[in-house]
Design a protein around this motif. Structure first.
Motif, PDB file in Angstrom:
ATOM      1  N   VAL A  15       0.873  -1.177   0.000  1.00  0.00           N
ATOM      2  CA  VAL A  15       0.000   0.000   0.000  1.00  0.00           C
ATOM      3  C   VAL A  15       0.907   1.224   0.000  1.00  0.00           C
ATOM      4  O   VAL A  15       1.856   1.294   0.783  1.00  0.00           O
ATOM      5  N   GLU A  16       0.620   2.190  -0.870  1.00  0.00           N
ATOM      6  CA  GLU A  16       1.472   3.371  -0.995  1.00  0.00           C
ATOM      7  C   GLU A  16       0.637   4.641  -0.940  1.00  0.00           C
ATOM      8  O   GLU A  16      -0.525   4.651  -1.358  1.00  0.00           O
ATOM      9  N   PHE A  17       1.248   5.710  -0.439  1.00  0.00           N
ATOM     10  CA  PHE A  17       0.611   7.020  -0.395  1.00  0.00           C
ATOM     11  C   PHE A  17       1.516   8.021  -1.098  1.00  0.00           C
ATOM     12  O   PHE A  17       2.725   8.087  -0.837  1.00  0.00           O
ATOM     13  N   PHE A  18       0.928   8.801  -2.032  1.00  0.00           N
ATOM     14  CA  PHE A  18       1.680   9.754  -2.840  1.00  0.00           C
ATOM     15  C   PHE A  18       1.146  11.168  -2.625  1.00  0.00           C
ATOM     16  O   PHE A  18      -0.060  11.375  -2.503  1.00  0.00           O
ATOM     17  N   ILE A  19       2.070  12.113  -2.568  1.00  0.00           N
ATOM     18  CA  ILE A  19       1.732  13.536  -2.584  1.00  0.00           C
ATOM     19  C   ILE A  19       2.432  14.149  -3.781  1.00  0.00           C
ATOM     20  O   ILE A  19       3.661  14.051  -3.908  1.00  0.00           O
ATOM     21  N   ASP A  20       1.662  14.730  -4.680  1.00  0.00           N
ATOM     22  CA  ASP A  20       2.192  15.340  -5.904  1.00  0.00           C
ATOM     23  C   ASP A  20       3.025  14.355  -6.715  1.00  0.00           C
ATOM     24  O   ASP A  20       4.055  14.710  -7.299  1.00  0.00           O
ATOM     25  N   GLY A  21       2.577  13.097  -6.734  1.00  0.00           N
ATOM     26  CA  GLY A  21       3.244  12.092  -7.546  1.00  0.00           C
ATOM     27  C   GLY A  21       4.484  11.485  -6.928  1.00  0.00           C
ATOM     28  O   GLY A  21       5.129  10.632  -7.540  1.00  0.00           O
ATOM     29  N   MET A  22       4.842  11.876  -5.711  1.00  0.00           N
ATOM     30  CA  MET A  22       6.019  11.333  -5.030  1.00  0.00           C
ATOM     31  C   MET A  22       5.572  10.483  -3.848  1.00  0.00           C
ATOM     32  O   MET A  22       4.729  10.893  -3.054  1.00  0.00           O
ATOM     33  N   GLN A  23       6.165   9.300  -3.736  1.00  0.00           N
ATOM     34  CA  GLN A  23       5.804   8.402  -2.644  1.00  0.00           C
ATOM     35  C   GLN A  23       6.252   8.993  -1.306  1.00  0.00           C
ATOM     36  O   GLN A  23       7.412   9.332  -1.118  1.00  0.00           O
ATOM     37  N   ARG A  24       5.294   9.126  -0.368  1.00  0.00           N
ATOM     38  CA  ARG A  24       5.610   9.650   0.959  1.00  0.00           C
ATOM     39  C   ARG A  24       5.669   8.542   1.998  1.00  0.00           C
ATOM     40  O   ARG A  24       6.357   8.664   2.996  1.00  0.00           O
ATOM     41  N   SER A  25       4.886   7.478   1.780  1.00  0.00           N
ATOM     42  CA  SER A  25       4.887   6.386   2.750  1.00  0.00           C
ATOM     43  C   SER A  25       4.405   5.121   2.060  1.00  0.00           C
ATOM     44  O   SER A  25       3.718   5.173   1.034  1.00  0.00           O
ATOM     45  N   SER A  26       4.798   3.979   2.618  1.00  0.00           N
ATOM     46  CA  SER A  26       4.341   2.699   2.083  1.00  0.00           C
ATOM     47  C   SER A  26       4.200   1.711   3.233  1.00  0.00           C
ATOM     48  O   SER A  26       4.844   1.847   4.283  1.00  0.00           O
ATOM     49  N   TRP A  27       3.323   0.741   3.022  1.00  0.00           N
ATOM     50  CA  TRP A  27       3.038  -0.272   4.032  1.00  0.00           C
ATOM     51  C   TRP A  27       3.069  -1.643   3.379  1.00  0.00           C
ATOM     52  O   TRP A  27       2.366  -1.886   2.387  1.00  0.00           O
ATOM     53  N   SER A  28       3.884  -2.543   3.900  1.00  0.00           N
ATOM     54  CA  SER A  28       3.900  -3.914   3.406  1.00  0.00           C
ATOM     55  C   SER A  28       2.683  -4.654   3.947  1.00  0.00           C
ATOM     56  O   SER A  28       1.947  -4.138   4.795  1.00  0.00           O
ATOM     57  N   TYR A  29       2.470  -5.866   3.460  1.00  0.00           N
ATOM     58  CA  TYR A  29       1.307  -6.640   3.899  1.00  0.00           C
ATOM     59  C   TYR A  29       1.309  -6.819   5.423  1.00  0.00           C
ATOM     60  O   TYR A  29       0.273  -6.680   6.073  1.00  0.00           O
ATOM     61  N   ASN A  30       2.472  -7.085   5.996  1.00  0.00           N
ATOM     62  CA  ASN A  30       2.527  -7.323   7.451  1.00  0.00           C
ATOM     63  C   ASN A  30       2.124  -6.095   8.248  1.00  0.00           C
ATOM     64  O   ASN A  30       1.591  -6.199   9.346  1.00  0.00           O
ATOM     65  N   LYS A  31       2.350  -4.907   7.679  1.00  0.00           N
ATOM     66  CA  LYS A  31       1.991  -3.675   8.378  1.00  0.00           C
ATOM     67  C   LYS A  31       0.558  -3.250   8.115  1.00  0.00           C
ATOM     68  O   LYS A  31       0.033  -2.375   8.800  1.00  0.00           O
ATOM     69  N   ALA A  32      -0.063  -3.865   7.119  1.00  0.00           N
ATOM     70  CA  ALA A  32      -1.415  -3.437   6.749  1.00  0.00           C
ATOM     71  C   ALA A  32      -2.376  -4.619   6.660  1.00  0.00           C
ATOM     72  O   ALA A  32      -3.392  -4.536   5.984  1.00  0.00           O
ATOM     73  N   LYS A  33      -2.066  -5.703   7.354  1.00  0.00           N
ATOM     74  CA  LYS A  33      -2.890  -6.901   7.207  1.00  0.00           C
ATOM     75  C   LYS A  33      -4.262  -6.769   7.854  1.00  0.00           C
ATOM     76  O   LYS A  33      -5.135  -7.613   7.639  1.00  0.00           O
ATOM     77  N   ASN A  34      -4.475  -5.726   8.669  1.00  0.00           N
ATOM     78  CA  ASN A  34      -5.831  -5.470   9.175  1.00  0.00           C
ATOM     79  C   ASN A  34      -6.682  -4.736   8.148  1.00  0.00           C
ATOM     80  O   ASN A  34      -7.808  -4.339   8.417  1.00  0.00           O
ATOM     81  N   ARG A  35      -6.125  -4.520   6.932  1.00  0.00           N
ATOM     82  CA  ARG A  35      -6.831  -3.968   5.775  1.00  0.00           C
ATOM     83  C   ARG A  35      -7.229  -2.510   5.942  1.00  0.00           C
ATOM     84  O   ARG A  35      -8.199  -2.050   5.355  1.00  0.00           O
ATOM     85  N   SER A  36      -6.460  -1.776   6.706  1.00  0.00           N
ATOM     86  CA  SER A  36      -6.646  -0.325   6.785  1.00  0.00           C
ATOM     87  C   SER A  36      -5.322   0.304   7.203  1.00  0.00           C
ATOM     88  O   SER A  36      -4.525  -0.315   7.910  1.00  0.00           O
ATOM     89  N   ILE A  37      -5.099   1.521   6.752  1.00  0.00           N
ATOM     90  CA  ILE A  37      -3.886   2.255   7.126  1.00  0.00           C
ATOM     91  C   ILE A  37      -4.265   3.703   7.410  1.00  0.00           C
ATOM     92  O   ILE A  37      -5.329   4.180   7.016  1.00  0.00           O
ATOM     93  N   SER A  38      -3.374   4.396   8.090  1.00  0.00           N
ATOM     94  CA  SER A  38      -3.583   5.807   8.393  1.00  0.00           C
ATOM     95  C   SER A  38      -2.252   6.532   8.252  1.00  0.00           C
ATOM     96  O   SER A  38      -1.193   6.000   8.636  1.00  0.00           O
TER      97      SER A  38
END
Length: 708
Positions: free
Chosen positions: A395-418
């Motif tokens: 799972v990745e989050f982008f601001i203005d087309g640049m990746q600001r943060s990412s979450w692997s499956y182990n970090k996002a296995k509860n199927r939600s991120i913040s």
């Protein structure tokens, strides 16, 4: 003739299923050639002939533009070689994009290119794409800062395609001097490979178009999931035909002198074996882009008999019982004919899969802050996602087309991120926010691009209070009226006639508005349900699918499991015979796999009464079946016209005035609507039973009149 100079790379994440109703963008076709190796001598006369023939076919095609991914000429120490290439391609009537290869950098290459206005780091914008290139990694030095500066031009609003003559990797079966061609030597060093990968990850580059190896192939990077698309040498009489479909570009290698067509399904590839992967529940789909009148398309598997495919516009479809072909790889053959004359034949090695998960991840949002227009200070942005097989990779989050943060499956296995966003670290003004979810097979789902404004230091203006002067009125003199006496005349009495009775016209209702939404003003006449086919035998049901009439969401999907929704509003409060001025249906999306291309949902009146609890893929009710399973019978199961709606995140509206007029004029035929997907997307809407927010339930707003 317009020239644009640059390195080539394109996106090829293709659809797994395809229906014929599409937006205009799907007719856009791009041709990629490479390694033309033209020279100004008799030895290279065949290269010039191939290029001239290719130009003639390109001018007569639906191609929007073409790309040459380098090695335009065989030698560059002669300016006449490059001049020969330019004199040939000037006959193209459409935009031609080209970049340099290692052959183009020999001798006095830079001097010769300079005379043609060559830019080593070109940028070309087309539609939602930005194509940008760099010099080849052989024979030149890459200015990484300049390349990154160009990548920033996407700003999160454009999709990035990188053009580089040298591919970053190649299949293991391809040998170069007896060794695998995917060795780091092809990009000169592992450092170069690492730098490319870092930029691809940071700026979400979707694909790389390349050449150099004189072999056509398509591969997906196993970690970053970008597509490496390589074109063979034009000396092999071949090009890549790239067509936009389902938000990406699909490539089909074809002989340049044949008219372009694309096998849209199967679309997944085993990168080592080169086999197309097709599910047991998928059709064969072929899209035709040429100008010849195609009258028949046939297919066969291995050495079996040929069977006809069915035509819908310029799309040909065949449903195949793939279960009998499970096992060893097969060969798919497709013949295209015009009045009995063969004009094209395509072959595709395939393998049949029963286990490949066929649903993309879906995205939804629960944090209202994500929809704010103005942000300041610290804020949390939340996103939820789901996948039918739980195979989320990143799972990745982008601001203005640049990746600001990412979450692997182990970090996002509860199927939600913040994500905690400190806006004080951003510049004031506009920013584009976006999430992306990728599963382990490389299928990507993007959120919408949310345009927001950061305002931390902008002062709030102090209102200026202006005193209003007090106005003293001027006294007015009041004149006393003069009264003139009037003489009184006595009239003789007359008889009183019988009064004439003028009938009062009956009242009518003009432009009355009524809102129909379950629970609003005690309204309880809306009914909705969905039905599906799993695509598996025996059928597999997902959570909630056995009681669709009792769910807070209804589903629509174009891939397996396929979902269709039925929705009905009782309109008994509108007088029969009324004229419907307008009728607008509002539906609110709760989750989707919208990706870069928005889903297109289709709406039509159904022609049979459905039972909310009994409806399924075969039956409208316990006593009446659909004329064709899946309610596919036009005129029997549903009625024309079919209305398309491009789906957006949030509230969607569609005008169904003519549908409502039909129901009011024929109240015994108000069986409601059927909603289905035109392509391979999945979306859910809040249903009439959604309990958390009344405003998100389906709503029909009708304006009517009973006046003549």
């Amino acid at each position: 003739m317009k020239y644009i100079y640059f390195v080539a790379i394109l996106y090829i994440f293709a659809a797994t299923f395809f229906y014929p109703i599409r937006v205009a963008a799907t007719n856009e076709v791009f041709f990629q050639i490479s390694d033309t190796h033209v020279a100004d001598d008799a030895k290279h006369s065949s290269q010039k002939t191939y290029l001239e023939n290719w130009i003639a076919e390109t001018n007569n095609s639906q191609s929007q533009f073409s790309i040459n991914t380098g090695d335009l000429v065989d030698y560059t120490y002669k300016a006449s070689d490059l001049g020969t290439y330019m004199n040939i391609v000037k006959n193209l009537t459409k935009t031609h994009l080209y970049i340099s290869g290692n052959h183009d950098y020999q001798g006095t290459a830079k001097y010769n290119y300079k005379s043609f206005g060559y830019n080593e780091y070109p940028v070309f914008s087309y539609g939602d794409f930005i194509f940008l290139g760099s010099p080849p990694t052989i024979g030149s030095v890459i200015d990484w800062a300049k390349l990154e500066q160009n990548l920033k031009l996407g700003k999160g609003e454009k999709r990035l395609v990188l053009l580089q003559h040298i591919p970053l990797f190649a299949p293991s079966w391809l040998k170069c001097s007896g060794l695998p061609c995917n060795a780091p030597k092809w990009v000169q060093s592992s450092i170069n490979t690492s730098k490319f990968n870092n930029l691809i990850k940071k700026y979400d580059v979707e694909a790389i178009l390349s050449g150099h190896l004189h072999t056509a192939y398509q591969m997906k990077d196993k970690k970053l999931f970008f597509d490496q698309i390589n074109a063979s040498s034009l000396l092999a009489n071949r090009q890549n035909v790239l067509a936009e479909n389902n938000g990406g570009l699909w490539v089909q290698d074809g002989k340049f002198y044949e008219e372009p067509m694309v096998i849209v399904s199967p679309t997944r590839y085993d990168t080592e074996s080169g086999l197309g992967t097709i599910l047991v529940n998928e059709p064969i789909i072929l899209k035709y882009f040429g100008k010849t009148n195609v009258t028949q398309v046939l297919y066969r598997i291995n050495s079996g008999s040929y069977f006809n495919m069915t035509k819908n516009a310029n799309v040909w479809i065949a449903n195949v019982d793939w279960t009998k072909y499970i096992g060893s790889p097969r060969n798919l053959y497709v013949k295209i004919l015009s009045n009995g004359v063969l004009i094209r034949e395509i072959s595709q090695p395939i393998k049949i899969s029963t286990s490949f998960p066929n649903a993309r991840p879906t995205i939804s949002f629960s944090n209202p802050d994500f929809y704010k227009i103005i942000f300041s200070g610290q804020t949390n942005l939340s996103m939820s996602f789901d996948d039918d097989a739980g195979d989320i990779n990143l799972v990745e989050f982008f601001i203005d087309g640049m990746q600001r943060s990412s979450w692997s499956y182990n970090k996002a296995k509860n199927r939600s991120i913040s994500y905690a966003w400190d806006t004080k670290a951003e510049t004031e003004g506009k920013h584009i926010l976006r999430f992306k979810v990728t599963d382990k097979f490389g299928r990507k789902t993007y959120s919408d691009k949310f345009s927001v404004n950061v305002q931390n230091n902008t002062p709030i203006p102090t209102p200026i209070i202006t005193q209003v002067p007090t106005i003293t009125p001027t006294p007015t003199t009041t004149q006393m009226p003069t009264i003139t006496p009037t003489s009184i005349v006595t009239q003789a009495p007359t008889s009183t006639p019988n009064p004439t009775i003028i009938p009062t016209p009956s009242s009518c209702i003009s432009n009355e508005t009524k809102e129909f939404q379950q629970g609003l003003n005690n309204y309880n006449e809306s009914v909705d349900s969905y039905f599906y086919i799993s695509g598996y035998s025996p059928s597999k049901a997902k959570l909630g699918d056995l009681t669709p009439w009792d769910q807070q969401y209804f589903k629509i999907s174009g891939y397996y499991p396929k979902y269709k929704t039925l929705l009905k509003f009782g309109l008994s409060s509108i007088p029969n015979g009324s004229k419907i001025i307008s009728a607008v249906l509002n539906l609110t999306v709760s989750s989707w796999d919208g990706q870069t291309e928005k889903p297109i949902h289709l709406f039509a009146r159904i022609n049979k009464a459905f039972d909310q609890k009994k409806v399924n893929w075969n039956m409208a009710s316990s006593t009446e079946s659909w004329s064709i399973p899946g309610a596919l019978g036009e005129g029997s199961d549903y009625l024309s016209p079919v209305k398309p709606m491009v789906v957006r995140w949030g509230v969607n509206t569609i005008d169904i005035t003519d549908f409502a007029q039909y129901w009011i004029s024929n109240p015994d035929r108000n069986f409601g609507l059927m909603i289905w997907e035109s392509n391979s997307h999945m979306a859910t809407y809040y249903s009439s039973r959604y309990s958390s927010n009344q405003a998100k339930k389906p709503k029909l707003t009708v304006v009517y009149s009973t006046c003549n």
